[in-house]
Design a protein around this motif. Structure first.
Motif, PDB file in Angstrom:
ATOM      1  N   GLY A   1       3.104 -19.261  16.215  1.00  0.00           N
ATOM      2  CA  GLY A   1       2.653 -19.585  14.864  1.00  0.00           C
ATOM      3  C   GLY A   1       3.756 -19.325  13.868  1.00  0.00           C
ATOM      4  N   PRO A   2       3.466 -19.531  12.569  1.00  0.00           N
ATOM      5  CA  PRO A   2       4.504 -19.366  11.543  1.00  0.00           C
ATOM      6  C   PRO A   2       5.104 -17.950  11.551  1.00  0.00           C
ATOM      7  CG  PRO A   2       2.399 -20.070  10.562  1.00  0.00           C
ATOM      8  CD  PRO A   2       2.152 -19.871  12.030  1.00  0.00           C
ATOM      9  N   TYR A   3       6.329 -17.866  11.061  1.00  0.00           N
ATOM     10  CA  TYR A   3       6.988 -16.555  10.955  1.00  0.00           C
ATOM     11  C   TYR A   3       6.267 -15.709   9.913  1.00  0.00           C
ATOM     12  CZ  TYR A   3      10.797 -19.151  13.164  1.00  0.00           C
ATOM     13  OH  TYR A   3      11.554 -19.927  14.000  1.00  0.00           O
ATOM     14  N   LYS A   4       6.277 -14.387  10.126  1.00  0.00           N
ATOM     15  CA  LYS A   4       5.580 -13.482   9.206  1.00  0.00           C
ATOM     16  C   LYS A   4       6.323 -12.161   9.132  1.00  0.00           C
ATOM     17  CE  LYS A   4       1.901 -12.377   6.785  1.00  0.00           C
ATOM     18  NZ  LYS A   4       2.821 -12.013   5.700  1.00  0.00           N
ATOM     19  N   GLY A   5       6.531 -11.645   7.944  1.00  0.00           N
ATOM     20  CA  GLY A   5       7.181 -10.333   7.833  1.00  0.00           C
ATOM     21  C   GLY A   5       7.602 -10.043   6.407  1.00  0.00           C
ATOM     22  N   GLY A   6       7.936  -8.794   6.160  1.00  0.00           N
ATOM     23  CA  GLY A   6       8.194  -8.322   4.809  1.00  0.00           C
ATOM     24  C   GLY A   6       9.520  -8.747   4.207  1.00  0.00           C
ATOM     25  N   LEU A   7       9.584  -8.556   2.892  1.00  0.00           N
ATOM     26  CA  LEU A   7      10.838  -8.712   2.130  1.00  0.00           C
ATOM     27  C   LEU A   7      11.108  -7.371   1.495  1.00  0.00           C
ATOM     28  CD1 LEU A   7      10.388 -12.024   0.082  1.00  0.00           C
ATOM     29  CD2 LEU A   7      11.782 -11.684   2.136  1.00  0.00           C
ATOM     30  N   ARG A   8      12.285  -6.792   1.782  1.00  0.00           N
ATOM     31  CA  ARG A   8      12.583  -5.499   1.173  1.00  0.00           C
ATOM     32  C   ARG A   8      13.738  -5.593   0.183  1.00  0.00           C
ATOM     33  NH1 ARG A   8      13.963  -1.452   6.145  1.00  0.00           N
ATOM     34  NH2 ARG A   8      11.732  -1.723   6.432  1.00  0.00           N
ATOM     35  N   TYR A   9      13.643  -4.804  -0.881  1.00  0.00           N
ATOM     36  CA  TYR A   9      14.746  -4.676  -1.823  1.00  0.00           C
ATOM     37  C   TYR A   9      15.291  -3.267  -1.636  1.00  0.00           C
ATOM     38  CZ  TYR A   9      12.971  -8.802  -4.397  1.00  0.00           C
ATOM     39  OH  TYR A   9      12.544 -10.054  -4.764  1.00  0.00           O
ATOM     40  N   HIS A  10      16.475  -3.171  -1.074  1.00  0.00           N
ATOM     41  CA  HIS A  10      17.032  -1.847  -0.769  1.00  0.00           C
ATOM     42  C   HIS A  10      18.543  -2.015  -0.605  1.00  0.00           C
ATOM     43  CE1 HIS A  10      17.896   1.816   1.600  1.00  0.00           C
ATOM     44  NE2 HIS A  10      16.840   2.312   0.969  1.00  0.00           N
TER      45      HIS A  10
END
Ligand code: NAD
Length: 426
Positions: free
Chosen positions: A78-87
């Motif tokens: 299925g579609p890609y899924k995961g967070g976006l971090r600012y660090h």
């Protein structure tokens, strides 16, 4: 959040990146299964890594340029899924490693998503709210060709939150010419976010802890639990377990731990969100975070940061069971020591997967334009967690493996079967 490298000061412990860990765990799981080695080789690499440049006009009119990444690991289910971090510590390699962890996590939960992770190399504490909004909108534009409700669905992570997701969703929707809430999850409920999303990783930790206690024949009543970290994951898990009859004897934040062998009233101490880093201020008796990890309790829940159980302190962990609330709280060397000592460790990819599971519910609500009440979210989460727990438990019972290996075996079997069924497009 999980650090890029192990922080143990044990000289015998080699630093390990998230990518190295992910590949090591893939290899270990493949060793227990009869899988086509070509599929394992494909899973060692991301499908794509997008590197982007994000120019930002600062409030004083100057322009600064930041690097951003989006690693997409595998989309066979299925579609890609995961967070976006600012660090400031975000790297391409870290994004790839963490995107692989997301693939395993979605597969163990049997959620029809693959793994992704991304971020911008920036210290969000040095940005004003307006600057963070401009950075997010430009980052969304730079990623527009590769994200979308059926392609890749980002979520909040370190340094980003529901507000960031609302800006991302708005920027994407404005460019598409239509409102597309399903492009991200973790949004405020008013713009398509799900009730219960914030509490979900802690709830899944509590559910898995309850099931582990049942498996090892403890009733929750009278079971003693120490929880490291009193943030989104730790506070929600501790409070639910307290409600369900367990005795939470220790909770902590970055400054130290509150300890009461008779049980702490977890509602009387503010969580990280309610009042940051206030645990020791409200505690009557305090101990250090290191002592918390070594308390003689039935269950230890490390739910703060990565790499806190190492080869150095694992021999002194006295808990009968460890349930990983944080991502990667146990180093590989620490894990080996606990396995040697027969201390079961219920792995992060199962225990805290309530977050991505309710993100999946959020996406379902968005694409169906139909909101679920919180009761339905909680009921469906309970059902998904029990199903995943039972799948992992079956592998644990059938094979001579640790709980972590059992979870990876479940995940890899599903991925390999899906790759096998779809085949390789020339
Ligand atoms: P949070 O920022 O809400 O809370 C973190 C808590 O840990 C705070 O109480 C903080 O004081 C404490 N802490 C920080 N450094 C510490 C240290 N060195 N020792 C002891 N305590 C420390 O974070 P969170 O969202 O609860 O995330 C915690 C962990 O769970 C991270 O590893 C994260 O990756 C993982 N996780 C979070 C989610 C989610 O959706 N929130 C989902 C899955 C996994």
């Amino acid at each position: 959040m999980q650090a890029n490298r192990t922080t143990s000061d044990d000289p015998t412990e080699e630093p390990e990146t998230a990518l190295e860990t992910a590949r090591k765990q893939l290899r270990a799981a493949a060793g227990h299964l009869d899988i086509d080695p070509d599929i394992v080789e494909r899973l060692r690499h991301p499908t794509r890594v997008q590197r982007v440049t994000v120019p930002l006009e600062r409030d004083d009119g100057s322009v600064e340029v930041f690097a951003g990444y989006r690693a997409q690991h595998d989309a066979v289910r299925g579609p890609y899924k995961g967070g976006l971090r600012y660090h400031p510590g975000v790297t391409e390699e870290e994004c790839i490693g963490l995107s692989m962890w997301m693939t395993w996590k979605c597969a163990v939960m049997d959620i029809p998503f693959g793994g992704a992770k991304g971020g911008v190399v920036v210290n969000p504490k040095e940005l004003s709210t307006d600057e963070k909004e401009r950075l997010t909108r430009r980052f969304a534009q730079e990623l527009r060709d590769i994200v979308g409700p059926t392609r890749d669905i980002p979520a909040p992570d370190m340094g980003t939150d529901a507000e960031t997701m609302a800006w991302f969703m708005d920027a994407y929707s404005m460019q598409e010419g239509e409102t597309q809430p399903g492009v991200v999850t973790g949004k405020p409920p008013i713009v398509g976010g799900s009730y219960g999303r914030e509490e979900a990783p802690g709830r899944s930790v509590a559910i898995v802890t309850r099931e582990a206690c049942d498996y090892y024949d403890y009733g929750l009543d009278g079971t003693t639990i120490a929880v490291q970290g009193f943030g989104s994951v730790g506070a929600n898990a501790a409070r639910l377990l307290d409600d369900w009859g367990a005795t939470v004897v220790a909770i902590s934040d970055v400054n130290g731990a509150a300890y009461d062998p008779d049980g702490i009233d977890t509602d009387a101490i503010p969580s990280h969100e309610e009042e940051p880093e206030a645990v020791t201020t409200y505690a009557t008796n305090t101990i250090g975070n290191d002592e918390l990890l070594e308390l003689d309790v039935d269950v230890l829940v490390p739910a703060a940061v990565g790499n806190v159980i190492t080869a150095e302190n694992a021999p002194d962990v006295q808990a009968d069971v460890v349930v990983e609330g944080a991502n990667g709280p146990t180093t590989s060397a620490g894990d080996a020591v606990l396995a040697e000592r027969d201390v079961p460790v219920i792995p992060d990819i199962l225990a805290n997967a309530g977050g991505v599971t309710v993100s999946y519910f959020e996406w379902l609500q968005d694409i169906n334009r139909r909101k679920w009440p919180k009761e339905r979210v909680d009921e469906e989460l309970e059902s998904e967690m029990l199903s995943a727990w039972n799948d992992v438990r079956a592998e644990y019972d059938d094979r001579d493996v640790t709980w972590r290996e059992a979870a990876y075996v479940v995940a890899l079997s599903r991925l390999a079967e899906a790759h096998d069924a779809r085949g390789l497009w020339p």
